[in-house]
Scaffold this active site. Structure first.
Site, PDB file in Angstrom:
ATOM      1  N   HIS A 323     -10.207 114.080 -10.249  1.00 36.48           N
ATOM      2  CA  HIS A 323      -9.657 113.503 -11.577  1.00 36.48           C
ATOM      3  C   HIS A 323      -8.520 112.710 -11.255  1.00 36.48           C
ATOM      4  O   HIS A 323      -8.359 111.811 -12.117  1.00 36.48           O
ATOM      5  CB  HIS A 323      -9.238 114.733 -12.275  1.00 36.48           C
ATOM      6  N   GLY A 324      -7.840 112.667 -10.232  1.00 35.79           N
ATOM      7  CA  GLY A 324      -6.674 111.880  -9.986  1.00 35.79           C
ATOM      8  C   GLY A 324      -5.637 112.390  -8.800  1.00 35.79           C
ATOM      9  O   GLY A 324      -5.992 113.519  -8.289  1.00 35.79           O
TER      10      GLY A 324
END
Length: 493
Positions: A323-324
């Site tokens: 996701h990051g």
């Protein structure tokens, strides 16, 4: 271009359907595939021509691996093939992940050092995992080498490009290989229209109005009180669900019109009564990918309780990294993994599924509350904002910010009511705004736990005149609600 846009609905989609089925009707299947690839590149290229270039680069790299594997089987002996396949698999994974990491994690450093601005291509994470699944299956002998046109169709197929789902080659291309699926089928087309409409309604009528409430929560974290944090976290949980699942419904609906079924990505997660089953219902293709290529190779649940829960935590850490790259995602992943592992160790087998409606109701609320709490980390711009929200949540304060939060709800449906109240009873404006938000959250909750979600409803509802009128009116209502459409939350992944 996005699904809920006039360009897509009024130009792209009619041209796509006419060209695809028209070419197949005159027995030009290869030309139809070239046409579909071209339309998919047009769809993706509307975001940026650079994005289309990166897509083609990934296609070339992975097809090169495919061609190298084919050459290995033609010219090498069995003992040499195993070593070469292992090397090709590692090369493919490194190149795919390297491109993803360059744009997702290294872009700020590249910009600072060399002044080159790298913009993350839309949906690159989803595309990368689809490419990796092909390379791994190919090099492990689960997938035969394929032709260029079929591979290009699989990679560029536009309904799954932007937000997934993450697919495996056979589940898509086996359908394209079926001649019967290349014929126009009115029933599939109508059910696709229904699913597309339901997805647009989720996005435009539920997720977008809640966006202002959720954004205000994260931007004004230091000023909120306990009730406003609860309200805003609930709004963000519903916004995220209806935004993401709405896109999945639209993608599946468009693909259904082409007689191609995409793997389901959501199975009514807010109906789950424990946190472990929640994650088996939410973003199912990402869970499936990690299970197949990480969890099972690590040993799955075969190494005892501690090793099994270690593998669970590894999956959630990788999901956070997917996701990051930031502390907020890391904390979200660790917290979610600990909740799942804790349930598996302490509660699995002790909570019965047939505990009655009252028990089921409260278990669903508990699961929703836990998920909404984890989102205080997932959606926050920094750890400091997350911790501020947590402090506001657990240190009771009620200075009245709940009315400011409710006032960020933006729904044209309440415009007339709000106008009348502002003229006749201005003292009731705050109460009216709060009531409107609670009504919308109640509608979201009812739809989220309904026995038949949008996908099931579209595939089981009778194609009657009454349902046709209802779907048509909803479609028209979505069309007139498309002014100022916000982007999808998962575009950034």
């Amino acid at each position: 271009m996005i699904f809920n846009s006039f360009l897509f609905l009024l130009v792209f989609l009619p041209v796509l359907l006419a060209g695809w089925f028209g070419l197949n009707h005159i027995h030009k299947p290869r030309a139809a595939q070239v046409f579909l690839i071209g339309m998919s590149l047009w769809f993706y290229g509307t975001f940026s021509l650079k994005f289309a270039g990166i897509l083609l680069l990934g296609l070339a790299v992975n097809y090169g691996i495919n061609a190298a594997v084919r050459a290995c089987f033609r010219r090498r002996k069995a003992a040499e093939i195993r070593t070469l396949l292992r090397g090709l698999m590692v090369t493919g994974i490194v190149l795919d992940l390297g491109l993803l990491c360059l744009y997702k994690y290294a872009a700020p450093g590249v910009s600072a050092l060399w002044g080159i601005e790298l913009v993350m291509p839309v949906g690159l994470s989803f595309l990368t995992f689809s490419e990796i699944s092909f390379v791994v299956d190919l090099c492990c002998g689960k997938q035969e080498p394929v032709g260029f046109l079929d591979f290009a169709t699989y990679i560029t197929y536009f309904p799954k490009l932007v937000e997934g789902p993450i697919t495996f080659y056979p589940e898509i291309m086996d359908q394209f290989a079926d001649p019967d699926r290349r014929k126009f089928k009115p029933e599939h087309f109508l059910r696709g229209i229904c699913l597309l409409t339901f997805g647009m309604a989720k996005k435009l009528l539920l997720a977008d109005p809640l966006s202002g409430v959720a954004d205000y929560c994260f931007s004004g974290a230091y000023y909120l009180d306990t009730l406003s944090v609860i309200l805003a976290a609930s709004a963000y949980a519903f916004q995220l669900y209806f935004d993401f699942s709405g896109f999945m419904d639209m993608a599946s609906g468009v693909s259904e019109m082409l007689n191609i079924e995409l793997p389901p990505n959501f199975d009514s997660p807010y109906r789950a009564t424990d946190f472990s089953s929640f994650w088996k219902r939410w973003h199912r293709t990402l869970t499936r990918f990690f299970t197949r290529y990480v969890y099972i190779p690590l040993g799955g649940n075969r190494g005892g309780t501690l090793r099994t829960q270690r593998n669970v935590l590894v999956i959630f850490l990788l999901s956070a990294l997917w996701h990051g790259f930031g502390w907020t995602y890391l904390l979200w992943g660790v917290l979610s993994g600990l909740l799942v592992a804790g349930y598996n160790v302490l509660l699995r087998g002790r909570i019965k599924d047939d505990g009655g409606p009252v028990r089921t109701f409260f278990l669903r609320i508990l699961v929703f509350a836990l998920f909404a709490f984890t989102l205080l980390f997932f959606g926050a711009p920094s750890v400091f904002v997350s911790m501020a929200l947590v402090r506001r949540l657990f240190v009771p304060r009620f200075p009245g910010w709940i009315f400011a939060v409710a006032g960020k709800l933006s729904m044209d449906e309440f415009y007339l009511v709000n106008k009348i109240i502002s003229m006749m009873a201005p003292a009731l404006q705050d109460a009216a705004a709060l009531s409107e938000l609670l009504v919308l959250l109640t509608v979201c909750a009812i739809l989220a736990v309904s026995r038949r979600n949008a996908a099931k409803l579209a595939h089981t509802m009778s194609l009657s005149r009454r349902n046709g009128i209802f779907t048509g009116l909803l479609f028209f209502y979505c069309l007139i609600s498309m002014t100022g459409v916000s982007t999808f939350l998962y575009f950034r992944f």
